[in-house]
Design a protein around this motif. Structure first.
Motif, mmCIF file in Angstrom:
data_model
loop_
_atom_site.group_PDB
_atom_site.id
_atom_site.type_symbol
_atom_site.label_atom_id
_atom_site.label_comp_id
_atom_site.label_asym_id
_atom_site.label_seq_id
_atom_site.Cartn_x
_atom_site.Cartn_y
_atom_site.Cartn_z
ATOM 1 N N MET A 1 -37.110 -15.581 0.460
ATOM 2 C CA MET A 1 -35.861 -15.138 -0.153
ATOM 3 C C MET A 1 -34.689 -15.609 0.701
ATOM 4 N N MET B 1 -34.168 -9.476 -8.110
ATOM 5 C CA MET B 1 -35.517 -9.976 -8.384
ATOM 6 C C MET B 1 -35.501 -11.134 -9.393
ATOM 7 N N GLN B 2 -34.345 -11.386 -9.998
ATOM 8 C CA GLN B 2 -34.208 -12.534 -10.912
ATOM 9 C C GLN B 2 -33.500 -13.700 -10.233
ATOM 10 N N GLN C 1 -42.525 -0.599 -7.078
ATOM 11 C CA GLN C 1 -41.244 -1.175 -6.673
ATOM 12 C C GLN C 1 -40.118 -0.660 -7.559
ATOM 13 N N SER D 1 -47.050 -2.446 -8.363
ATOM 14 C CA SER D 1 -46.231 -3.534 -8.896
ATOM 15 C C SER D 1 -46.831 -4.899 -8.602
ATOM 16 N N ASN E 1 -38.305 1.699 -5.064
ATOM 17 C CA ASN E 1 -37.091 1.005 -4.648
ATOM 18 C C ASN E 1 -35.900 1.518 -5.443
#
Length: 263
Positions: free
Chosen positions: A150, A67-68, A35, A9, A60
């Motif tokens: 994050m 992820m957005q 992922q 990924s 995952n």
């Protein structure tokens, strides 16, 4: 001897995902991780793995909007049904593709919801996930992700992960240990691994800062890989970095640290 894998990924992204399997095999890898494989059917992924004689060692669980820029599913009150469906989708892929381990991204704290409430939801969701995955002999792991890249991620430090394992009370729940995220949070990468070895079932690596390939920044990969090799760890060690150059040119570390690795 360490069992090496490469993340499709993040590496070989110069070509579409289904073409990355050939590049991984050509570079001597026998094992890959992805992922989120769900943009392709199980049959498409299975065909690519078979064609290139590759093993898929990790995927995952679907993570909703994480992820957005959203908060994901696992720790969000009110998203329990979506999380349960995501677990079933991961089980379908992992079972049919013979993936031994799935990573459950715990997600972020939504605005206006107390951390304690998110933790309660996360705990219940992880219990469900561990029970469902155990029934299929699939290893669940959770991952610490740094709060710089994050913000608001629910589990950022090893101490938080230890507390969560205690809360969930499922012996099959283990940790995915990414040295980049640990370094970003100021953890001693080698010491932290050694102190928590018994809880770790999957390892990923990238240099820090920058999250590029080894030897582009500050981490001691000689010491890190030696510590893993000497620990008795038997899981996979996966390259999960953002190449600082063309992916094929970013693999100098492979010969340096794994010169006799047949993978």
């Amino acid at each position: 001897m360490l069992k090496l894998a490469v993340n499709l990924s993040m590496i070989f992204t110069e070509v579409p995902l289904l073409q990355r399997f050939a590049l991984a095999k050509a570079q001597g890898f026998n094992t890959v991780e992805i992922q989120f494989p769900y943009v392709h059917s199980i049959d498409e992924i299975a065909t690519a793995l078979s064609q290139h004689q590759l093993q898929l060692c990790l995927i995952n669980v679907p993570a909703g909007d994480l992820m957005q820029g959203g908060c994901g599913l696992a720790g969000v009150p009110g998203c329990e049904a979506e999380f349960a469906a995501a677990i079933e989708q991961a089980i379908a892929y992992a079972s049919q593709l013979q993936v031994p381990t799935v990573n459950i991204l715990v997600g972020k704290q939504p605005e206006g919801i107390a951390y304690a409430d998110c933790l309660d939801t996360l705990t219940q969701n992880l219990r469900l996930a561990c029970d469902r995955l155990a029934a299929h002999n699939i290893q669940p792991v959770i991952e610490m992700i740094n709060g710089i890249n994050m913000p608001g991620f629910l589990i950022q430090r090893m101490a938080q992960a230890q507390d969560l394992l205690t809360r969930v009370q499922r012996p099959n729940l283990k940790l995915q240990y990414d040295c980049y995220h640990m370094a970003m949070m100021g953890e001693d990468v080698i010491q932290c691994f050694q102190n928590n070895r018994q809880h770790i079932a999957h390892i990923q690596f990238a240099d820090c800062p920058g999250r590029h390939e080894p030897d582009t920044a500050e981490l001691n990969f000689t010491g890190f890989f030696q510590a893993i090799a000497q620990s008795g760890y038997t899981g996979f060690v996966a390259a999960e970095y953002v190449p600082s150059q063309i992916s094929l040119q970013s693999l100098q570390w492979k010969q340096r640290y794994f010169p006799s690795e047949t993978m």
